[in-house]
Design a protein around this motif. Sequence first.
Motif, mmCIF file in Angstrom:
data_model
loop_
_atom_site.group_PDB
_atom_site.id
_atom_site.type_symbol
_atom_site.label_atom_id
_atom_site.label_comp_id
_atom_site.label_asym_id
_atom_site.label_seq_id
_atom_site.Cartn_x
_atom_site.Cartn_y
_atom_site.Cartn_z
ATOM 1 N N VAL A 118 29.825 9.961 -46.639
ATOM 2 C CA VAL A 118 30.227 10.684 -47.846
ATOM 3 C C VAL A 118 30.575 9.726 -48.983
ATOM 4 O O VAL A 118 30.396 10.049 -50.159
ATOM 5 C CB VAL A 118 31.430 11.607 -47.536
ATOM 6 C CG1 VAL A 118 32.017 12.184 -48.815
ATOM 7 C CG2 VAL A 118 31.012 12.726 -46.600
ATOM 8 N N TYR A 155 27.080 14.557 -50.771
ATOM 9 C CA TYR A 155 27.179 14.577 -49.303
ATOM 10 C C TYR A 155 28.413 15.334 -48.804
ATOM 11 O O TYR A 155 28.814 15.173 -47.659
ATOM 12 C CB TYR A 155 27.205 13.138 -48.775
ATOM 13 C CG TYR A 155 25.944 12.359 -49.083
ATOM 14 C CD1 TYR A 155 24.688 12.935 -48.903
ATOM 15 C CD2 TYR A 155 25.995 11.041 -49.544
ATOM 16 C CE1 TYR A 155 23.532 12.223 -49.195
ATOM 17 C CE2 TYR A 155 24.846 10.324 -49.828
ATOM 18 C CZ TYR A 155 23.619 10.925 -49.655
ATOM 19 O OH TYR A 155 22.467 10.233 -49.936
ATOM 20 N N ASP A 156 28.993 16.142 -49.674
ATOM 21 C CA ASP A 156 30.148 16.955 -49.281
ATOM 22 C C ASP A 156 29.721 17.905 -48.160
ATOM 23 O O ASP A 156 28.866 18.774 -48.367
ATOM 24 C CB ASP A 156 30.633 17.757 -50.498
ATOM 25 C CG ASP A 156 31.869 18.599 -50.199
ATOM 26 O OD1 ASP A 156 32.109 18.928 -49.023
ATOM 27 O OD2 ASP A 156 32.582 18.937 -51.156
ATOM 28 N N PRO A 157 30.298 17.786 -46.947
ATOM 29 C CA PRO A 157 29.853 18.608 -45.820
ATOM 30 C C PRO A 157 30.192 20.094 -45.963
ATOM 31 O O PRO A 157 29.606 20.921 -45.263
ATOM 32 C CB PRO A 157 30.585 18.001 -44.621
ATOM 33 C CG PRO A 157 31.791 17.343 -45.205
ATOM 34 C CD PRO A 157 31.363 16.841 -46.551
ATOM 35 N N ALA A 205 24.685 16.375 -45.878
ATOM 36 C CA ALA A 205 25.735 15.614 -45.202
ATOM 37 C C ALA A 205 25.303 15.211 -43.801
ATOM 38 O O ALA A 205 25.580 14.099 -43.346
ATOM 39 C CB ALA A 205 27.027 16.440 -45.140
ATOM 40 N N ARG A 214 24.883 11.513 -42.360
ATOM 41 C CA ARG A 214 25.589 11.115 -41.146
ATOM 42 C C ARG A 214 24.646 10.433 -40.176
ATOM 43 O O ARG A 214 24.966 9.384 -39.589
ATOM 44 C CB ARG A 214 26.200 12.350 -40.478
ATOM 45 C CG ARG A 214 26.929 12.057 -39.178
ATOM 46 C CD ARG A 214 27.067 13.291 -38.302
ATOM 47 N NE ARG A 214 25.772 13.724 -37.764
ATOM 48 C CZ ARG A 214 25.610 14.781 -36.961
ATOM 49 N NH1 ARG A 214 26.659 15.517 -36.624
ATOM 50 N NH2 ARG A 214 24.403 15.111 -36.513
#
Length: 818
Positions: free
Chosen positions: A257, A264-266, A273, A277
Amino acid sequence: MPAGAEGDPGNRAARGGVPAPPRRRVFTSSTTRAEKARALRGLGALGGLAGVLVALMLLPTACTAGVGARDTARWFDSEPVDMTTSGVPQRSTILAADGSKIATFFYQNRVDVPLDKIAPVARQAVLAIEDSRFYEHGAIDMQGTLRAFASNLSSGQVTQGGSGITQQYVKNLLLTQADNDEERAAAKEVTAARKIRELRYAVAVEEKFSKDEILRRYLNIAYYGDGAYGIEAAARHYFSKRASKLDLAEAALLAGVIRYPYAYDPIRHPGEARQRRDTVLDRMAELGWIDRGKVDEAKSRPIELDVDNVRSGCVTARAAFFCDYVQREILTNRVFGETAKEREKLLKRGGLTIRTTMDPRAQKAAQRAVDQHVPPKNSAHKAAAEAMVEPGTGEIKAMVVDRELGPDKERGKTWINFAADAAHGSSIGMQAGSTFKAFTLAAALDEGMPFGTRLMAPRAFTPVGFRDCRGDRVGDPGASLRNAADGEGGKEFSLVTGTHHSVNTFFLALEKEVGLCDTVKMAERLGMKQANGKPLEQYPAFTLGFNPVSPLRLAAAYAAFGARGRYCEPLAIKEIKDASGHRLKVPGRHCEQVIDEGVADAVNYVLQGVLTKGTARGMGIGRPAAGKTGTVDNFSAAWFAGYTPDLAAAVWVGDPRGGYRYPMDSLCMDGTCYGSVFGATIPAPIWQQSMSGALLGTAATPFQRPPSHYFSKGSGEDRAKVPDVRGMKLREAVARLRAAGFTTNVGAPVESRRYDKGTVAEMSPGPGSAEPGTTITLRVSEGSDEPGDGPGPGDSPTLPPPATVPPRPGGPGEQAPA
């Protein structure tokens, strides 16, 4: 941490058997300049001084300024005098007395933790994707810098910087330390000047701190998206766990992130994201830091979040109005900073742990009682507030309002803390009604008046002969102050009975006897002042409570009675520690013996009777307790203030829209109708329920017996002979009892063989002695069915005029004059 130690991202175990890279030496202030120069050369094979290399990279800019490469290198090598590594914002936490959390405050949601509180796999994940050679290079990654150097030469400007973790830390540090928009813009601008400054700071940071410390600082300062700053706050936010408990997949997700927190905010972009990862996981496997099998297993798992949204401020706090009181105390008290800006910065960036005086049990009991009797969205739009204070310490144990903290335009919400004063809750206060009579009583007892002191309570009182503390005459001779019911006037009362029945004209007469100034000074000694912070106004009706005050101030004053005359300023904050665990200065505890213990004991003796035989009879709590009802002019508000030696509380009920405009004289609320609301109608039951809950399971503390001289004229509850009127005609019996100082009431007729029809057959209480003013209930004989017994058929008694009916609890005597 030494190389090879457990948890070291570079050790053999953490890298899955890969040998640890060489560790860079940590320099101290005693390090020689020659050693620094050797360190700056970095990898000898690359040749050349790091400063020169950077100068060449930035040569287009230097040349434009007319500065040579060698001068640029010498300037770059010098330590920047304006560099500071402090001031990273951390969130502050407000705690109850038992350590449970009330609320958090933050500019950035961050919890700083040591490196050993961050899972080794989380450190590895960040290093793998952000700077895998971090432990091998100095402030400047030569390989990355050379790539940037080539790009910058071809473009004529700084387009790449080859930023490693140290440089990223510096960039984040400058951004978080910015105090205004101009400084924040300068920290983010894409210019050669900013890059030069960052690189220069990076060199200084590497000379000042070890690699482990730099990594720790970076992990704690980086932004992880969705309002989470630092890896500890991120772990708590996304997974509801500590950073020390992160597993491989979770660690890789957070590490990914950092580069682009929003993209990339899950929570917002789970697909992106997950891809990011997996990129981190593959990089960890490529470096040989994690076994490929473990990486593949982690990549097979979907993103599993357990989001914990931590909000800043008091709006969502479990004790919102108490929280707001604490917040305002910090923001307004110079103990916490000379300027408002300094105080706000301390609260929202200082990482404080603020331990308060709030007792969760008392807070819960008070909130439940207030909400039950005056619901937040009640149909009558009424409101209620209560404050609880511990006698002898001044500690605020509870503070509640029957609303949520929020915009007033939303029903059931308010920004105004009705329990506090203007400085701590924006409230201008409310008239306190007959609760102020306790200060007149205390002033009389302080001057040595015995309980049996009796004064005439006229039906109407004309305020003449009053002087304020300046010696000026005050009062309107043309105005008459009255009681709430005619039945309370026209006779004598003692200090005890006048208080129990809360007789207005009795207390006006007592105030004149004691002196208006002495009464005012007694209230001031007990901490009373207007809610706006101004001194109490001084007029004859002072004893009837026309001054607007806060429940908190009133509770603290009554707490002094419970503490045998020891008054303590209300206190909400017990201790504050900063992010490093050091104690900060907080407002001290201010307590003073303001009245003699014996005087307080005498007040307690009188006010106990209010709960057993006075205007609040039946409102006891199963242990020694005392208090006073209060009903404000025209039923615009109602109060009850009461206490034990262990806890004091004051309750207000009224209408935030204006009590005189919306009085409580014919109140119906959510299907329940009260008629006229007195202090015993709603406030006293709230007090009774909240005090019972707050003190549940605690040992009862008794009051002390007053000094004997207060009994020199008797107990104050004087008893007169009740004449035996049985056998008398009803009219004659009523006249006889009234002449003896009693009121009468006529009950249902009864059969009697002993007394003739139409005569009094029963009286309750019966012949003997009773307190003057007691109501005697009379029952007339209907005679007997047996022949020849009693008056003949058809005889009927002659009834007197309607008897005087005694006041209902909380009724006559409380209402202040118009």
